[in-house]
Design a protein around this motif. Structure first.
Motif, mmCIF file in Angstrom:
data_model
loop_
_atom_site.group_PDB
_atom_site.id
_atom_site.type_symbol
_atom_site.label_atom_id
_atom_site.label_comp_id
_atom_site.label_asym_id
_atom_site.label_seq_id
_atom_site.Cartn_x
_atom_site.Cartn_y
_atom_site.Cartn_z
ATOM 1 N N VAL A 78 0.845 -1.193 0.000
ATOM 2 C CA VAL A 78 0.000 0.000 0.000
ATOM 3 C C VAL A 78 0.879 1.242 0.000
ATOM 4 C CG1 VAL A 78 -1.498 1.384 1.497
ATOM 5 C CG2 VAL A 78 -2.010 -1.025 1.101
ATOM 6 N N LEU A 79 0.478 2.234 -0.779
ATOM 7 C CA LEU A 79 1.066 3.560 -0.732
ATOM 8 C C LEU A 79 -0.021 4.540 -0.315
ATOM 9 C CD1 LEU A 79 3.086 3.487 -4.069
ATOM 10 C CD2 LEU A 79 4.039 3.389 -1.761
ATOM 11 N N ALA A 80 0.279 5.362 0.682
ATOM 12 C CA ALA A 80 -0.709 6.325 1.166
ATOM 13 C C ALA A 80 -0.712 7.562 0.289
ATOM 14 C CB ALA A 80 -0.398 6.709 2.607
ATOM 15 N N ASP A 81 -1.886 7.951 -0.209
ATOM 16 C CA ASP A 81 -1.971 9.266 -0.830
ATOM 17 C C ASP A 81 -2.163 10.339 0.231
ATOM 18 O OD1 ASP A 81 -4.634 8.810 -0.171
ATOM 19 O OD2 ASP A 81 -5.332 8.765 -2.247
ATOM 20 N N ARG A 82 -2.573 9.909 1.413
ATOM 21 C CA ARG A 82 -2.633 10.790 2.568
ATOM 22 C C ARG A 82 -2.639 9.941 3.829
ATOM 23 N NH1 ARG A 82 -8.732 13.260 3.039
ATOM 24 N NH2 ARG A 82 -9.872 11.306 2.904
ATOM 25 N N ALA A 131 2.059 -2.159 -8.911
ATOM 26 C CA ALA A 131 1.001 -3.042 -8.424
ATOM 27 C C ALA A 131 0.480 -2.639 -7.053
ATOM 28 C CB ALA A 131 1.502 -4.485 -8.379
ATOM 29 N N ALA A 132 1.091 -1.639 -6.434
ATOM 30 C CA ALA A 132 0.673 -1.224 -5.094
ATOM 31 C C ALA A 132 -0.713 -0.595 -5.129
ATOM 32 C CB ALA A 132 1.679 -0.241 -4.514
ATOM 33 N N THR A 133 -1.458 -0.815 -4.056
ATOM 34 C CA THR A 133 -2.753 -0.157 -3.870
ATOM 35 C C THR A 133 -2.512 1.226 -3.278
ATOM 36 O OG1 THR A 133 -3.865 -2.280 -3.505
ATOM 37 C CG2 THR A 133 -4.986 -0.304 -2.707
ATOM 38 N N VAL A 134 -3.112 2.233 -3.865
ATOM 39 C CA VAL A 134 -2.941 3.604 -3.400
ATOM 40 C C VAL A 134 -4.236 4.086 -2.758
ATOM 41 C CG1 VAL A 134 -2.357 5.972 -4.051
ATOM 42 C CG2 VAL A 134 -1.259 4.049 -5.223
ATOM 43 N N GLY A 135 -4.133 4.671 -1.576
ATOM 44 C CA GLY A 135 -5.313 5.177 -0.886
ATOM 45 C C GLY A 135 -4.939 5.748 0.456
#
Length: 217
Positions: A78-82, A131-135
């Protein structure tokens, strides 16, 4: 200017990150569990580096996390957009009240309970980890452990993909220092009723090493 600072909560996470690094230029430090200690320790590291004339170019909060079912799989990245301080506010009979709705002057809220990831840094991480989920990644002081609290949290944050315990604190430290920030997590368990049998720590640590090898340089 010195390189990238990667902060984790515990030594095992730091070791997993270091296992993926192949060159110099990245400092990896375990700074403690929870937003307060992680934020304070990160702020100190950043301040000492700046005072020495070698400020870090960016900060990444990295480690393992719980993932919301249906939004990211166990073992995923996961990558945080915030990064959001999910429990910073007040309870009421009508439900949770975010701190910004309590009538406090804006200057007392610093950056507020939502800190966006630096667009340039997030873009570089997304390119390295397609492939990471961003959110949204939630920061909590108490790990969610019941069906009721999971449902309430998911309803309040429909764009949240994961919860952890340090990102917001690190994000505030970075913002105060004027340093770009991002948050990278790999998923060890589903957010929900506490069930240690559902935890996949080995998978999450392996995913963290893989992500570090691809993106942290």
């Amino acid at each position: 200017m010195t390189g990238l600072l990667v902060v984790t909560a515990v030594p095992a996470e730091a070791e997993a990150v270091r296992a993926g690094l192949t060159g110099a230029g990245v400092t990896v430090l375990p700074v403690g569990v929870g937003p307060a200690v992680a934020g304070a320790a990160t702020a100190r590291v950043l301040a000492l580096a700046e005072a020495a004339g070698q400020p870090y170019r960016a900060v990444v909060s990295a480690g393992i996390a719980g993932g919301f079912v249906g939004r990211v799989a166990v073992g995923g990245t996961v990558l945080a957009d915030r990064s959001v301080a999910a429990d910073l506010g007040a309870e009421s009979p009508a439900g949770f009240i975010p701190v910004e709705d309590l009538g406090m002057p804006p200057e007392l809220l610093g950056g507020g309970r939502v800190v966006p990831a630096d667009p340039g840094l997030l873009g570089a991480l997304r390119a390295a980890l397609p492939a990471a989920t961003v959110g949204t990644v939630l920061t909590v002081s108490t790990v969610t452990g019941t069906a009721e609290s999971t449902a309430a949290l998911a309803d309040r944050h429909p764009d949240a993909v994961a919860e952890a315990m340090e990102g917001y604190g690190v994000a505030v430290a970075a913002a105060q220092a004027g340093v770009p920030f991002a948050e990278l997590r790999t998923i060890s368990n589903p957010v929900g009723p506490r069930d240690r049998g559902s935890w996949r720590m080995g998978e999450a640590f392996t995913a963290l090493t893989t992500a570090a090898a691809a993106a942290l340089r």
